[in-house]
Design a protein around this motif. Structure first.
Motif, short mmCIF file in Angstrom:
data_model
loop_
_atom_site.label_atom_id
_atom_site.label_comp_id
_atom_site.label_asym_id
_atom_site.label_seq_id
_atom_site.Cartn_x
_atom_site.Cartn_y
_atom_site.Cartn_z
N ARG A 3 -44.53 -40.47 21.66
CA ARG A 3 -43.09 -40.44 21.88
C ARG A 3 -42.44 -39.58 20.81
O ARG A 3 -42.84 -39.62 19.65
N ASP A 4 -41.45 -38.79 21.24
CA ASP A 4 -40.67 -37.95 20.33
C ASP A 4 -39.24 -38.47 20.33
O ASP A 4 -38.70 -38.80 21.38
N LEU A 14 -38.69 -37.98 14.56
CA LEU A 14 -39.91 -38.80 14.58
C LEU A 14 -40.78 -38.41 15.77
O LEU A 14 -40.29 -38.29 16.89
N VAL A 15 -42.05 -38.22 15.47
CA VAL A 15 -43.07 -38.14 16.51
C VAL A 15 -44.04 -39.26 16.20
O VAL A 15 -44.56 -39.36 15.08
N THR A 16 -44.24 -40.14 17.17
CA THR A 16 -45.16 -41.26 16.99
C THR A 16 -46.18 -41.25 18.11
O THR A 16 -45.83 -40.97 19.26
N GLU A 17 -47.43 -41.50 17.75
CA GLU A 17 -48.46 -41.49 18.77
C GLU A 17 -49.64 -42.34 18.36
O GLU A 17 -49.92 -42.52 17.16
N ARG A 21 -58.72 -41.32 18.53
CA ARG A 21 -59.93 -40.92 17.78
C ARG A 21 -60.04 -41.67 16.46
O ARG A 21 -61.11 -42.12 16.07
N ASN A 22 -58.91 -41.83 15.77
CA ASN A 22 -58.91 -42.51 14.47
C ASN A 22 -58.53 -43.99 14.56
O ASN A 22 -58.58 -44.70 13.56
N ASN A 23 -58.12 -44.43 15.72
CA ASN A 23 -57.71 -45.81 15.95
C ASN A 23 -56.56 -46.23 15.04
O ASN A 23 -56.61 -47.27 14.38
N TRP A 24 -55.51 -45.38 15.00
CA TRP A 24 -54.30 -45.79 14.31
C TRP A 24 -53.09 -45.16 14.97
O TRP A 24 -53.21 -44.22 15.75
N ILE A 25 -51.94 -45.72 14.66
CA ILE A 25 -50.67 -45.17 15.14
C ILE A 25 -50.15 -44.26 14.04
O ILE A 25 -49.99 -44.70 12.89
#
Length: 139
Positions: A3-4, A14-17, A21-25
């Motif tokens: 989401r942007d 803010l860009v959140t995703e 691959r790394n298993n984090w937000i």
């Protein structure tokens, strides 16, 4: 899942995703943050957290200018209980350059207390390494 978020001037703050691959937000905050912006963006982060049930957040404030301390009371009272209920356990926070951003992060860190593990970093590689370590079975 990504989401942007833009401010009233159309500038992304803010860009959140969910980084599968790394298993984090991963949250990339930018610019001057208003109270409304922090609340709006944090609700978006919470929605991703609730959807993924991911216990790891990498919060990147390297692009933030100034203080966002005005949002910490709301984060503590409203966001944290919901984030904990959604599974948050580890929060790596890369502090913004400058004294105001660092003071905001330190204030939030104090408010978190023992609710979940939060560490402050100046370097993204160190923050990533810590989150990876927390994902190890023996951590």
């Amino acid at each position: 899942m990504r989401r942007d978020f833009q401010n009233s001037f159309g500038k992304t703050f803010l860009v959140t995703e969910f980084d599968k691959r790394n298993n984090w937000i991963y949250n990339d905050w930018q610019g001057l943050l208003s109270l409304d912006g922090v609340i709006h963006g944090s609700i978006g982060v919470l929605e991703i957290l609730q959807h993924t049930q991911c216990p790891y957040i990498l919060n990147d404030n390297r692009g933030v200018l100034g203080s966002w301390k005005q949002a910490n009371e709301w984060i503590e009272a409203q966001w944290m209980p919901q984030a904990l209920a959604a599974g948050l356990r580890y929060h790596a926070h890369i502090v913004a350059p400058g004294v105001f951003g660092q003071a905001s992060a330190e204030d939030l860190h104090l408010r978190v207390g023992n609710s979940f593990q939060m560490r402050l970093f100046e370097d993204i590689e160190e923050a990533q390494a810590w989150l990876r370590h927390m994902q190890e079975p023996t951590a």
